[in-house]
Write a protein that holds these residues in place. Structure first.
Motif, PDB file in Angstrom:
ATOM      1  N   GLY A   1      89.257  20.746  31.049  1.00 56.85           N
ATOM      2  CA  GLY A   1      90.400  20.495  30.190  1.00 56.85           C
ATOM      3  C   GLY A   1      90.330  21.252  28.888  1.00 56.85           C
ATOM      4  N   GLN A   2      90.492  20.517  27.785  1.00 58.27           N
ATOM      5  CA  GLN A   2      90.624  21.166  26.490  1.00 58.27           C
ATOM      6  C   GLN A   2      89.355  21.888  26.050  1.00 58.27           C
TER       7      GLN A   2
ATOM      8  N   ASP B   1      91.470  26.011  37.724  1.00 60.61           N
ATOM      9  CA  ASP B   1      92.028  24.997  36.834  1.00 60.61           C
ATOM     10  C   ASP B   1      92.656  25.720  35.651  1.00 60.61           C
ATOM     11  N   TYR B   2      93.742  25.161  35.103  1.00 60.15           N
ATOM     12  CA  TYR B   2      94.433  25.848  34.019  1.00 60.15           C
ATOM     13  C   TYR B   2      95.091  24.829  33.094  1.00 60.15           C
ATOM     14  N   SER B   3      95.285  25.252  31.847  1.00 64.65           N
ATOM     15  CA  SER B   3      95.928  24.382  30.868  1.00 64.65           C
ATOM     16  C   SER B   3      96.722  25.222  29.884  1.00 64.65           C
TER      17      SER B   3
ATOM     18  N   GLN C   1      98.508  20.590  32.307  1.00 64.65           N
ATOM     19  CA  GLN C   1      97.304  21.054  32.981  1.00 64.65           C
ATOM     20  C   GLN C   1      97.533  20.973  34.486  1.00 64.65           C
TER      21      GLN C   1
ATOM     22  N   SER D   1      99.289  16.244  29.921  1.00 59.86           N
ATOM     23  CA  SER D   1      97.947  15.985  29.405  1.00 59.86           C
ATOM     24  C   SER D   1      98.037  15.688  27.911  1.00 59.86           C
TER      25      SER D   1
ATOM     26  N   LYS E   1      95.053  12.819  31.757  1.00 62.13           N
ATOM     27  CA  LYS E   1      96.034  13.668  32.431  1.00 62.13           C
ATOM     28  C   LYS E   1      96.348  13.122  33.818  1.00 62.13           C
TER      29      LYS E   1
END
Length: 335
Positions: free
Chosen positions: A38-39, A249-251, A265, A295, A310
């Motif tokens: 995540g972040q 994975d992407y955000s 996300q 998210s 999320k």
């Protein structure tokens, strides 16, 4: 009911169990924590020891075949068994990350270790789909056998999953982050090839090279992605090798202030090579899934604690369940 149709339906329990036994592409699952990063993909991390405690809830009530339709199993004489039911997973994930003061070029060396603890249940239903002209008097008997096969393909387990160990090199500057990794997954999870559900993927190792890229702009936008490519060994319990797959994975987040981030996300999985081995489907069980959802993240001013929530619905799924993945993630510095 003809003897051949009866024997086919009676054997359907073994077919469904084989299709859902492993926690890998071999069983239309994936040996990956989808949507976990995540972040932290965009937030710089100083040298030190970090702990993470994550909780994942996954629930699926649709089972898609290689064309994106409901999975249907041919049981002979024109009869198909359409798969339904639900899969539910509750996963607690302890994770440790260490970033050292030792440099390789301009990047710091580090390592992370992840060990999921999994509660997984599968409830299967099989509904007969009969061709035109099939005798009405035979339908109840066939459906009764389908119900028995479905019951045999339903089960639950609570056990340790497979550990991922990921050495990496972390390159950071004021606006971006690049991490190069060479992860591998150890078959530490509880696994029995005869079980309907397993916490472990099987008796094989996975090599998983990859990278993380994160970028933050002055206007508050942040983009991050983690991409890996998995090479699987042969499961010595089944002699099946799960195919190679890309997992991203992407955000895309907006930094509202120094404490809060909001945005989207998701994840994407595409299997590029077929599963190989005994009793593998003609299409090689090539899996695909995408997910995207909202998210919200928090980070303390001193950077010692962070939390994230999320919810990621899946879409365009092939050869695996289609559901929703939810994460509650806690991260804290330990030293």
């Amino acid at each position: 009911m003809s003897l051949s149709l009866f024997s086919r339906v009676c054997g359907l329990a073994l077919t469904v169990v084989a299709a859902g036994a492993a926690h890998a592409t071999e069983g239309q699952q994936l040996r990956a924590l989808l949507g976990a990063p995540g972040q932290e993909m965009t937030v710089p991390q100083n040298p030190g020891l970090y702990g993470q405690l994550w909780y994942q809830h996954y629930e699926a009530t649709r089972f898609q075949d290689g064309k994106g339709h409901a999975q249907a199993i041919d049981v002979g004489n024109g009869v198909e068994a359409v798969r339904g039911g639900a899969i539910e997973a509750n996963v607690v994930v302890p994770r440790l990350t260490y970033i050292s003061e030792t440099y390789w070029g301009e990047g710091r060396l580090g390592v992370s270790a992840t060990l999921p603890l999994i509660d997984l249940s599968a409830h299967t239903t099989l509904t007969g789909r009969f061709p035109t002209g099939f005798p009405d008097a035979m339908k109840p008997a066939v459906q009764a056998q389908l119900n028995a096969a479905a019951a045999a393909a339903s089960d639950q387990t609570t056990a340790q999953g497979d550990m991922e160990i990921a050495p990496f090199v972390d390159f950071q500057d004021d606006a971006s982050r690049v991490v190069l990794m060479a992860a591998f997954v150890v078959p530490t999870g509880d696994y029995n090839a005869n079980n309907v559900v397993n916490a472990g993927a099987g008796h094989f190792w996975t090599w998983r090279p990859g990278f993380v890229y994160g970028r933050a702009w002055d206007n508050g936008l942040e983009f991050g992605t983690r991409m890996t490519y998995s090479f699987n060994g042969v499961n010595t319990a089944t002699h099946v090798r799960s195919g190679q797959y890309l997992h991203a994975d992407y955000s895309l987040l907006y930094r509202y202030n120094d404490l809060w981030r909001f945005g989207l996300q998701g994840y994407a999985v595409k299997q590029f090579t077929k599963d190989t081995g005994p009793d593998v489907a003609a299409d090689g069980n090539k899996a695909q899934t995408f997910a995207l959802g909202p998210s919200v993240g928090y980070q303390s001013e001193d950077g010692e604690f962070a939390a994230e929530l999320k919810v990621l619905p899946e879409f365009h799924v092939r050869n695996r369940p289609e559901g929703t993945t939810s994460w509650l993630r806690l991260m804290f510095r330990l030293d």
